[in-house]
Design a protein around this motif. Structure first.
Motif, PDB file in Angstrom:
ATOM      1  N   PHE A 107      40.474  37.300  32.139  1.00  0.00           N
ATOM      2  CA  PHE A 107      39.542  36.172  32.141  1.00  0.00           C
ATOM      3  C   PHE A 107      39.712  35.334  30.875  1.00  0.00           C
ATOM      4  N   LEU A 108      39.752  35.995  29.715  1.00  0.00           N
ATOM      5  CA  LEU A 108      39.882  35.272  28.448  1.00  0.00           C
ATOM      6  C   LEU A 108      41.247  34.603  28.321  1.00  0.00           C
ATOM      7  N   ALA A 109      42.292  35.253  28.812  1.00  0.00           N
ATOM      8  CA  ALA A 109      43.631  34.652  28.749  1.00  0.00           C
ATOM      9  C   ALA A 109      43.689  33.380  29.583  1.00  0.00           C
ATOM     10  N   ALA A 110      43.020  33.402  30.735  1.00  0.00           N
ATOM     11  CA  ALA A 110      43.008  32.209  31.582  1.00  0.00           C
ATOM     12  C   ALA A 110      42.338  31.042  30.858  1.00  0.00           C
ATOM     13  N   LEU A 111      41.344  31.340  30.046  1.00  0.00           N
ATOM     14  CA  LEU A 111      40.643  30.289  29.314  1.00  0.00           C
ATOM     15  C   LEU A 111      41.320  29.970  27.985  1.00  0.00           C
ATOM     16  N   GLY A 112      42.314  30.756  27.603  1.00  0.00           N
ATOM     17  CA  GLY A 112      42.905  30.661  26.284  1.00  0.00           C
ATOM     18  C   GLY A 112      43.905  29.548  26.081  1.00  0.00           C
ATOM     19  N   SER A 154      44.010  32.974  39.702  1.00  0.00           N
ATOM     20  CA  SER A 154      44.447  34.363  39.608  1.00  0.00           C
ATOM     21  C   SER A 154      43.460  35.208  38.808  1.00  0.00           C
ATOM     22  N   ALA A 155      42.872  34.627  37.777  1.00  0.00           N
ATOM     23  CA  ALA A 155      41.894  35.344  36.954  1.00  0.00           C
ATOM     24  C   ALA A 155      40.505  35.339  37.589  1.00  0.00           C
ATOM     25  N   GLY A 156      40.344  34.635  38.711  1.00  0.00           N
ATOM     26  CA  GLY A 156      39.055  34.604  39.393  1.00  0.00           C
ATOM     27  C   GLY A 156      38.068  33.612  38.808  1.00  0.00           C
ATOM     28  N   VAL A 157      38.527  32.736  37.934  1.00  0.00           N
ATOM     29  CA  VAL A 157      37.645  31.758  37.297  1.00  0.00           C
ATOM     30  C   VAL A 157      37.367  30.594  38.244  1.00  0.00           C
ATOM     31  N   VAL A 158      38.400  30.157  38.957  1.00  0.00           N
ATOM     32  CA  VAL A 158      38.336  28.976  39.818  1.00  0.00           C
ATOM     33  C   VAL A 158      38.596  29.391  41.252  1.00  0.00           C
ATOM     34  N   THR A 159      37.980  28.679  42.163  1.00  0.00           N
ATOM     35  CA  THR A 159      38.235  28.887  43.580  1.00  0.00           C
ATOM     36  C   THR A 159      38.695  27.564  44.197  1.00  0.00           C
ATOM     37  N   GLN A 160      39.519  27.670  45.226  1.00  0.00           N
ATOM     38  CA  GLN A 160      39.967  26.479  45.941  1.00  0.00           C
ATOM     39  C   GLN A 160      39.051  26.314  47.152  1.00  0.00           C
ATOM     40  N   ILE A 161      38.317  25.221  47.171  1.00  0.00           N
ATOM     41  CA  ILE A 161      37.354  24.963  48.254  1.00  0.00           C
ATOM     42  C   ILE A 161      38.090  24.614  49.537  1.00  0.00           C
ATOM     43  N   ARG A 162      39.028  23.706  49.413  1.00  0.00           N
ATOM     44  CA  ARG A 162      39.932  23.319  50.495  1.00  0.00           C
ATOM     45  C   ARG A 162      41.153  22.714  49.820  1.00  0.00           C
ATOM     46  N   ARG A 163      42.094  22.290  50.577  1.00  0.00           N
ATOM     47  CA  ARG A 163      43.337  21.766  49.986  1.00  0.00           C
ATOM     48  C   ARG A 163      43.027  20.685  48.940  1.00  0.00           C
ATOM     49  N   ASN A 164      43.537  20.903  47.743  1.00  0.00           N
ATOM     50  CA  ASN A 164      43.394  19.974  46.617  1.00  0.00           C
ATOM     51  C   ASN A 164      41.964  19.793  46.105  1.00  0.00           C
ATOM     52  N   ASP A 165      41.025  20.656  46.486  1.00  0.00           N
ATOM     53  CA  ASP A 165      39.651  20.629  45.972  1.00  0.00           C
ATOM     54  C   ASP A 165      39.362  21.966  45.315  1.00  0.00           C
ATOM     55  N   TYR A 166      38.901  21.923  44.046  1.00  0.00           N
ATOM     56  CA  TYR A 166      38.709  23.133  43.255  1.00  0.00           C
ATOM     57  C   TYR A 166      37.331  23.125  42.607  1.00  0.00           C
ATOM     58  N   ARG A 169      34.042  29.283  40.052  1.00  0.00           N
ATOM     59  CA  ARG A 169      33.232  30.231  40.818  1.00  0.00           C
ATOM     60  C   ARG A 169      31.835  30.194  40.224  1.00  0.00           C
ATOM     61  N   ARG A 170      30.858  30.131  41.045  1.00  0.00           N
ATOM     62  CA  ARG A 170      29.464  29.954  40.608  1.00  0.00           C
ATOM     63  C   ARG A 170      29.043  30.985  39.564  1.00  0.00           C
ATOM     64  N   GLU A 171      29.467  32.223  39.737  1.00  0.00           N
ATOM     65  CA  GLU A 171      29.065  33.271  38.793  1.00  0.00           C
ATOM     66  C   GLU A 171      29.720  33.130  37.423  1.00  0.00           C
ATOM     67  N   HIS A 172      30.691  32.215  37.310  1.00  0.00           N
ATOM     68  CA  HIS A 172      31.357  31.998  36.022  1.00  0.00           C
ATOM     69  C   HIS A 172      30.891  30.735  35.298  1.00  0.00           C
ATOM     70  N   ILE A 173      30.005  29.957  35.896  1.00  0.00           N
ATOM     71  CA  ILE A 173      29.561  28.719  35.265  1.00  0.00           C
ATOM     72  C   ILE A 173      28.882  28.996  33.933  1.00  0.00           C
ATOM     73  N   VAL A 174      27.829  29.801  33.948  1.00  0.00           N
ATOM     74  CA  VAL A 174      27.098  30.078  32.703  1.00  0.00           C
ATOM     75  C   VAL A 174      27.952  30.875  31.722  1.00  0.00           C
ATOM     76  N   PRO A 175      28.674  31.928  32.148  1.00  0.00           N
ATOM     77  CA  PRO A 175      29.529  32.614  31.167  1.00  0.00           C
ATOM     78  C   PRO A 175      30.559  31.689  30.507  1.00  0.00           C
ATOM     79  N   CYS A 176      31.144  30.765  31.254  1.00  0.00           N
ATOM     80  CA  CYS A 176      32.100  29.828  30.648  1.00  0.00           C
ATOM     81  C   CYS A 176      31.403  28.938  29.625  1.00  0.00           C
ATOM     82  N   LEU A 177      30.217  28.451  29.961  1.00  0.00           N
ATOM     83  CA  LEU A 177      29.452  27.646  29.008  1.00  0.00           C
ATOM     84  C   LEU A 177      29.126  28.458  27.746  1.00  0.00           C
TER      85      LEU A 177
END
Length: 188
Positions: A107-112, A154-166, A169-177
């Motif tokens: 997770f941290l590497a993805a944000l690094g 791959s790290a589970g931080v982002v999800t693809q909603i549909r093609r070209n829309d990202y 992940r809701r559970e990562h909003i506050v932890p990322c902030l």
């Protein structure tokens, strides 16, 4: 090679884990009101309200493996697409120190990377299309941007909603902030 015998206190440890899982599934009433927003609790001097609450929790002083105490963080955000996100976590400090570091490192590497962090910052404002994300400074070519998105997915931080829309992940909003706030400003 055979597995070693379980520690003598194995049953007590398992009972404690089961009790904690039960508590997560049936949180106390004060922790069920995640959607309510009221005044920020403070101590008489206006500071350290969360630290005092943790210090007054009888379970927070339980020592294990030479460590006592709890940590807590949470937050509330509202954006036009995801709506309200309210999230909080409290964990024993010993549990944090015993946590799976592989998951944390991923997770941290993805944000690094500065570009990935800029992408996350943009997504904290709401879901974005690939075209929106191309405007992120230093995102580079579409191929380079897709590489960064793959790393975040791959790290589970982002999800693809549909093609070209990202979206984050809701559970990562506050932890990322929280991570961005902790890393970008010194404690007061």
């Amino acid at each position: 090679m055979s597995d070693p015998d379980p520690p003598a206190d194995w049953e007590a440890r398992m009972a404690a884990v089961e009790a904690r899982l039960d508590a997560l599934e049936d949180p106390p009433a004060e922790r069920q009101e995640l959607g309510s927003v009221g005044p920020t609790p403070t101590t008489p001097d206006g500071r350290w309200w969360i630290v005092e609450r943790l210090a007054n929790d009888p379970g927070a002083n339980e020592q294990r493996n030479g460590v006592a105490g709890h940590i807590a963080f949470g937050g509330r955000t509202v954006d036009g697409q995801a709506g309200e996100t309210v999230w909080q976590v409290e964990q024993a400090a010993a549990d944090v120190l015993d946590a799976d570091l592989d998951a944390a490192a991923s997770f941290l590497a993805a944000l690094g990377h500065p570009v990935r962090l800029a992408i996350v910052r943009e997504m904290l404002r709401g879901a974005r299309t690939l075209e929106d994300l191309r405007a992120v400074e230093a995102s580079g070519t579409t191929g380079r941007l897709q590489h960064h998105l793959r790393e975040l997915r791959s790290a589970g931080v982002v999800t693809q909603i549909r093609r070209n829309d990202y979206a984050l992940r809701r559970e990562h909003i506050v932890p990322c902030l929280v991570l961005i706030a902790a890393a970008s400003s010194p404690p007061a």
